[in-house]
Design a protein around this motif. Structure first.
Motif, PDB file in Angstrom:
ATOM      1  N   THR A 131       0.853  -1.192   0.000  1.00 13.70           N
ATOM      2  CA  THR A 131       0.000   0.000   0.000  1.00 13.70           C
ATOM      3  C   THR A 131       0.887   1.239   0.000  1.00 13.70           C
ATOM      4  O   THR A 131       2.105   1.151   0.202  1.00 13.70           O
ATOM      5  N   ALA A 132       0.276   2.390  -0.191  1.00 18.00           N
ATOM      6  CA  ALA A 132       1.041   3.640  -0.186  1.00 18.00           C
ATOM      7  C   ALA A 132       1.706   3.856   1.175  1.00 18.00           C
ATOM      8  O   ALA A 132       2.848   4.311   1.255  1.00 18.00           O
ATOM      9  N   GLY A 133       1.028   3.501   2.247  1.00 17.24           N
ATOM     10  CA  GLY A 133       1.594   3.644   3.578  1.00 17.24           C
ATOM     11  C   GLY A 133       2.798   2.738   3.803  1.00 17.24           C
ATOM     12  O   GLY A 133       3.776   3.129   4.437  1.00 17.24           O
ATOM     13  N   TRP A 180       4.824   1.599   1.406  1.00 22.58           N
ATOM     14  CA  TRP A 180       5.925   2.143   0.610  1.00 22.58           C
ATOM     15  C   TRP A 180       6.575   3.313   1.337  1.00 22.58           C
ATOM     16  O   TRP A 180       7.798   3.456   1.363  1.00 22.58           O
ATOM     17  N   GLN A 181       5.759   4.148   1.945  1.00 22.53           N
ATOM     18  CA  GLN A 181       6.263   5.302   2.665  1.00 22.53           C
ATOM     19  C   GLN A 181       7.086   4.878   3.881  1.00 22.53           C
ATOM     20  O   GLN A 181       8.157   5.432   4.150  1.00 22.53           O
ATOM     21  N   ALA A 182       6.607   3.891   4.621  1.00 28.00           N
ATOM     22  CA  ALA A 182       7.329   3.393   5.793  1.00 28.00           C
ATOM     23  C   ALA A 182       8.647   2.744   5.385  1.00 28.00           C
ATOM     24  O   ALA A 182       9.677   2.926   6.050  1.00 28.00           O
ATOM     25  N   LEU A 183       8.641   2.005   4.285  1.00 33.50           N
ATOM     26  CA  LEU A 183       9.868   1.375   3.792  1.00 33.50           C
ATOM     27  C   LEU A 183      10.885   2.425   3.368  1.00 33.50           C
ATOM     28  O   LEU A 183      12.078   2.310   3.679  1.00 33.50           O
ATOM     29  N   ALA A 184      10.434   3.465   2.681  1.00 35.22           N
ATOM     30  CA  ALA A 184      11.339   4.537   2.259  1.00 35.22           C
ATOM     31  C   ALA A 184      11.941   5.253   3.469  1.00 35.22           C
ATOM     32  O   ALA A 184      13.135   5.568   3.490  1.00 35.22           O
ATOM     33  N   ALA A 185      11.138   5.484   4.506  1.00 32.83           N
ATOM     34  CA  ALA A 185      11.643   6.143   5.712  1.00 32.83           C
ATOM     35  C   ALA A 185      12.665   5.265   6.423  1.00 32.83           C
ATOM     36  O   ALA A 185      13.692   5.760   6.909  1.00 32.83           O
ATOM     37  N   ALA A 186      12.422   3.961   6.476  1.00 32.09           N
ATOM     38  CA  ALA A 186      13.365   3.054   7.126  1.00 32.09           C
ATOM     39  C   ALA A 186      14.684   2.992   6.370  1.00 32.09           C
ATOM     40  O   ALA A 186      15.767   2.997   6.980  1.00 32.09           O
ATOM     41  N   MET A 187      14.631   2.960   5.050  1.00 31.28           N
ATOM     42  CA  MET A 187      15.866   2.918   4.262  1.00 31.28           C
ATOM     43  C   MET A 187      16.632   4.235   4.368  1.00 31.28           C
ATOM     44  O   MET A 187      17.867   4.232   4.415  1.00 31.28           O
ATOM     45  N   THR A 188      15.935   5.359   4.429  1.00 30.79           N
ATOM     46  CA  THR A 188      16.601   6.648   4.616  1.00 30.79           C
ATOM     47  C   THR A 188      17.307   6.682   5.965  1.00 30.79           C
ATOM     48  O   THR A 188      18.435   7.161   6.077  1.00 30.79           O
ATOM     49  N   ALA A 189      16.674   6.157   6.990  1.00 31.07           N
ATOM     50  CA  ALA A 189      17.290   6.120   8.316  1.00 31.07           C
ATOM     51  C   ALA A 189      18.539   5.247   8.329  1.00 31.07           C
ATOM     52  O   ALA A 189      19.517   5.560   9.012  1.00 31.07           O
ATOM     53  N   ARG A 190      18.543   4.162   7.556  1.00 31.41           N
ATOM     54  CA  ARG A 190      19.719   3.279   7.500  1.00 31.41           C
ATOM     55  C   ARG A 190      20.875   3.935   6.748  1.00 31.41           C
ATOM     56  O   ARG A 190      22.030   3.592   6.970  1.00 31.41           O
TER      57      ARG A 190
END
Length: 105
Positions: free
Chosen positions: A62-64, A66-76
């Motif tokens: 879902t869009a949510g 995808w957004q959570a995955l992008a935030a987690a990868m940015t944090a890494r």
């Protein structure tokens, strides 16, 4: 709990698949327990096998999600010392990006 049947590498019957094989087929175990296991390298390596007839389709992203995955990868990728997104995953053993780990270089 009863012991699971054990098969040798490439000797499992049709209709059984590992998690990776299920995922490649667009399926997931769906809470089903493993029905067997496969062993190789003289029993040192093993994988659980699931019944493909009881597997469920993979849930769509879902869009949510995808957004959570992008935030987690940015944090890494963000260095905790300098705060820059380095474009690569920061090593957990170092804890910081390469320039912050070796400031002399």
């Amino acid at each position: 709990m009863a012991a699971l049947p054990v098969y040798r590498y490439r000797c499992a019957p049709d209709g059984l698949a590992t998690r990776r094989q299920l995922r490649a087929a667009g399926l997931r175990p769906g809470g089903a327990d493993p029905v067997a296991e496969i062993r190789w390298r003289r029993g040192q390596r093993f994988a659980l096998l699931y019944d493909t007839t009881r597997a469920l389709p993979v849930r769509p992203m879902t869009a949510g999600r995808w957004q959570a995955l992008a935030a987690a990868m940015t944090a890494r990728r963000t260095c905790p010392a300098c705060g820059h997104d380095r474009g690569y995953v920061i090593s957990r053993s170092l804890g910081t990006c390469w320039p912050c780990t070796n400031p002399t270089t």
